[in-house]
Design a protein around this motif. Structure first.
Motif, mmCIF file in Angstrom:
data_model
loop_
_atom_site.group_PDB
_atom_site.id
_atom_site.type_symbol
_atom_site.label_atom_id
_atom_site.label_comp_id
_atom_site.label_asym_id
_atom_site.label_seq_id
_atom_site.Cartn_x
_atom_site.Cartn_y
_atom_site.Cartn_z
ATOM 1 N N TYR A 158 0.866 -1.175 0.000
ATOM 2 C CA TYR A 158 0.000 0.000 0.000
ATOM 3 C C TYR A 158 0.909 1.234 0.000
ATOM 4 O O TYR A 158 1.616 1.494 0.978
ATOM 5 C CB TYR A 158 -0.916 -0.008 1.220
ATOM 6 C CG TYR A 158 -1.880 -1.177 1.227
ATOM 7 C CD1 TYR A 158 -3.134 -1.068 0.656
ATOM 8 C CD2 TYR A 158 -1.503 -2.396 1.793
ATOM 9 C CE1 TYR A 158 -4.012 -2.146 0.662
ATOM 10 C CE2 TYR A 158 -2.366 -3.476 1.801
ATOM 11 C CZ TYR A 158 -3.626 -3.348 1.239
ATOM 12 O OH TYR A 158 -4.479 -4.411 1.232
ATOM 13 N N LEU A 200 -1.154 8.479 6.512
ATOM 14 C CA LEU A 200 -1.749 9.621 5.815
ATOM 15 C C LEU A 200 -2.124 10.746 6.773
ATOM 16 O O LEU A 200 -2.264 11.900 6.343
ATOM 17 C CB LEU A 200 -2.989 9.167 5.029
ATOM 18 C CG LEU A 200 -2.727 8.248 3.833
ATOM 19 C CD1 LEU A 200 -4.045 7.811 3.204
ATOM 20 C CD2 LEU A 200 -1.847 8.942 2.794
ATOM 21 N N CYS A 201 -2.296 10.430 8.041
ATOM 22 C CA CYS A 201 -2.588 11.482 9.020
ATOM 23 C C CYS A 201 -1.459 12.500 9.104
ATOM 24 O O CYS A 201 -1.690 13.679 9.410
ATOM 25 C CB CYS A 201 -2.834 10.871 10.396
ATOM 26 S SG CYS A 201 -4.344 9.889 10.492
ATOM 27 N N GLN A 222 -3.426 -2.021 5.096
ATOM 28 C CA GLN A 222 -4.157 -0.808 4.779
ATOM 29 C C GLN A 222 -4.212 0.147 5.961
ATOM 30 O O GLN A 222 -4.081 1.364 5.808
ATOM 31 C CB GLN A 222 -5.590 -1.172 4.339
ATOM 32 C CG GLN A 222 -6.467 0.031 4.023
ATOM 33 C CD GLN A 222 -5.986 0.811 2.812
ATOM 34 O OE1 GLN A 222 -5.672 0.223 1.786
ATOM 35 N NE2 GLN A 222 -5.935 2.127 2.927
ATOM 36 N N TRP A 223 -4.389 -0.391 7.192
ATOM 37 C CA TRP A 223 -4.512 0.488 8.353
ATOM 38 C C TRP A 223 -3.204 1.232 8.638
ATOM 39 O O TRP A 223 -3.212 2.339 9.175
ATOM 40 C CB TRP A 223 -4.939 -0.316 9.585
ATOM 41 C CG TRP A 223 -3.935 -1.304 10.098
ATOM 42 C CD1 TRP A 223 -3.815 -2.609 9.776
ATOM 43 C CD2 TRP A 223 -2.891 -1.036 11.048
ATOM 44 N NE1 TRP A 223 -2.773 -3.200 10.446
ATOM 45 C CE2 TRP A 223 -2.189 -2.251 11.251
ATOM 46 C CE3 TRP A 223 -2.484 0.080 11.745
ATOM 47 C CZ2 TRP A 223 -1.113 -2.362 12.105
ATOM 48 C CZ3 TRP A 223 -1.406 -0.023 12.598
ATOM 49 C CH2 TRP A 223 -0.729 -1.224 12.786
ATOM 50 N N ASP A 261 -3.284 4.176 6.313
ATOM 51 C CA ASP A 261 -4.233 5.172 6.808
ATOM 52 C C ASP A 261 -3.636 5.975 7.954
ATOM 53 O O ASP A 261 -3.824 7.198 8.038
ATOM 54 C CB ASP A 261 -5.520 4.481 7.263
ATOM 55 C CG ASP A 261 -6.264 3.824 6.109
ATOM 56 O OD1 ASP A 261 -6.012 4.227 4.956
ATOM 57 O OD2 ASP A 261 -7.074 2.913 6.360
ATOM 58 N N CYS A 300 -5.397 8.493 14.988
ATOM 59 C CA CYS A 300 -5.279 8.048 13.599
ATOM 60 C C CYS A 300 -5.817 6.635 13.400
ATOM 61 O O CYS A 300 -6.293 6.309 12.316
ATOM 62 C CB CYS A 300 -3.815 8.115 13.146
ATOM 63 S SG CYS A 300 -3.136 9.785 13.102
ATOM 64 N N THR A 301 -5.719 5.786 14.398
ATOM 65 C CA THR A 301 -6.114 4.389 14.239
ATOM 66 C C THR A 301 -7.092 3.987 15.340
ATOM 67 O O THR A 301 -7.089 4.577 16.446
ATOM 68 C CB THR A 301 -4.885 3.467 14.308
ATOM 69 O OG1 THR A 301 -4.289 3.584 15.619
ATOM 70 C CG2 THR A 301 -3.859 3.852 13.257
ATOM 71 N N LYS A 318 -7.448 13.314 11.951
ATOM 72 C CA LYS A 318 -7.478 12.115 12.785
ATOM 73 C C LYS A 318 -8.933 11.682 12.911
ATOM 74 O O LYS A 318 -9.705 12.271 13.667
ATOM 75 C CB LYS A 318 -6.862 12.401 14.153
ATOM 76 C CG LYS A 318 -5.395 12.828 14.068
ATOM 77 C CD LYS A 318 -4.814 13.117 15.442
ATOM 78 C CE LYS A 318 -3.345 13.523 15.333
ATOM 79 N NZ LYS A 318 -2.773 13.805 16.664
ATOM 80 N N CYS A 372 1.937 5.272 -0.475
ATOM 81 C CA CYS A 372 1.437 6.629 -0.236
ATOM 82 C C CYS A 372 1.355 7.379 -1.556
ATOM 83 O O CYS A 372 2.281 7.348 -2.370
ATOM 84 C CB CYS A 372 2.350 7.366 0.746
ATOM 85 S SG CYS A 372 1.818 9.057 1.107
#
Length: 355
Positions: free
Chosen positions: A11, A32-33, A25-26, A29, A53-54, A39, A13
């Motif tokens: 994955y 990307l924050c 994927q997580w 994600d 973020c997660t 967030k 950026c």
């Protein structure tokens, strides 16, 4: 086959100039924050409002509200529990270190034990082989180091720290020398777009811009019957300590004095009385009257005229005869009026004086 394909999936950026890639994927994600600053996982507890973020970090944060500590120490006889596995591992390393893995020196006749592998490597290089494994690659340099991080830091001595400003060929031998050059030769100043004042960085500019805001946020004193308000929490705390709590922790140490003060700055100003030569005091700036400020007629000119000496600039600009300054505070319309017509006032000031 699907598990093998999943293991090699990447994955990537999508932001320009970023080469980050992840196998989940997580993880992407969460990365990307850093670019967006968004967030998405927000705490729903009243009065909290923190975002993460997660989902994992949100779930770990919610433990601080519930008080649940699911990670218990695995050592027999220890009842300690923690909200995260990292805290549990840190606890076990500090209080149950004898249970942790030891790194033993393999040199004949030594057998020393270390908590970390890099400590063992450093010991073997210094005490047994005397030859650190990481050598500087620059020609003519024979320096060797125990760890790659120390080698990388040493190589900066050869590379230096080049100035990134366009057209500047300076290269500092050390980071301190580079910062000194930046401060002296490429000092960046920021200017206020409302009053043209200049500041050395954006933080001071931001603090100054509160002066121009139409509405200023103040913090009111919470004590009953006190109407004082302050723009900074530190000033409010000093006010509460001094006037409500009666706390005066700063005491003058001069023999025979013993005065106490609420803040350190007051004690420093008081110290000048005992040692006047320790700090050069600035002469207070003489205050000008309201009429003098509005008319442009300075107090120094009036003082010179009273002595009978007229300055050269006054001979050219002032009309002949004596000028009588009438205090504008006698005009009650100025005191009661909510606003002043600055355009009319400027026209009146620029008109010739009649005597």
């Amino acid at each position: 086959m699907e598990s093998s394909a999943e293991a090699h999936r990447r994955y990537i950026c999508s932001f320009a100039g970023c080469s980050a890639a992840y196998n989940k994927q997580w993880k992407l994600d969460a990365h990307l924050c850093k670019h967006t600053g968004v967030k998405p996982h927000r705490c729903e507890r009243d009065g909290c409002g923190k975002s993460f973020c997660t989902p994992y970090h949100l779930a770990r944060h919610e433990l601080s509200h519930s008080g649940v500590k699911p990670y218990r120490c695995t050592v027999d006889g220890c009842a300690e529990a923690f909200s995260s596995s990292t805290s549990r591992t840190r606890h076990m390393g500090r209080f149950h270190s004898q249970e942790q893995k030891k790194y033993v020196c393999q040199f004949d006749g030594c057998g020393m034990e270390f908590k970390k592998n890099k400590q063992r490597k450093s010991h073997m290089c210094e005490q047994h082989t005397h030859v650190p494994p990481y050598q500087c690659t620059y020609e003519g340099c024979q320096m060797r180091f125990t760890f790659p991080s120390k080698l990388k830091r040493h190589e900066k001595v050869h590379k230096g720290y080049p100035c990134k400003e366009e057209g500047c060929a300076f290269t500092g031998k050390t980071w301190t020398e580079y910062l000194k050059h930046r401060k002296e030769q490429h000092k960046t100043l920021v200017r206020c777009d409302k009053c043209s004042k200049v500041f050395r960085d954006s933080w001071f500019l931001q603090q100054h811009q509160y002066v121009h805001s139409d509405v200023r946020v103040v913090i009111k004193c919470p004590r009953d019957g006190c109407q004082r308000s302050f723009t900074k929490a530190s000033n409010l705390q000093c006010h509460i300590n001094a006037f409500h709590e009666g706390l005066r922790p700063f005491t003058c140490t001069h023999p025979g004095c013993g005065k106490t003060f609420a803040i350190k700055k007051s004690l420093q100003r008081h110290g000048v009385l005992h040692n006047p030569g320790s700090k050069k005091q600035k002469k207070p700036k003489p205050k000008r009257s309201l009429a003098s400020r509005l008319s442009g007629y300075s107090e120094t000119k009036r003082a010179i005229c009273k002595k009978g000496k007229k300055p050269e600039s006054a001979e050219k600009t002032d009309p002949p005869g004596s000028v009588e300054l009438v205090s504008l505070l006698q005009d009650t319309t100025l005191l009661c009026s909510p606003a002043v017509d600055t355009l009319g006032l400027n026209n009146a000031l620029t008109a010739p004086l009649t005597v």
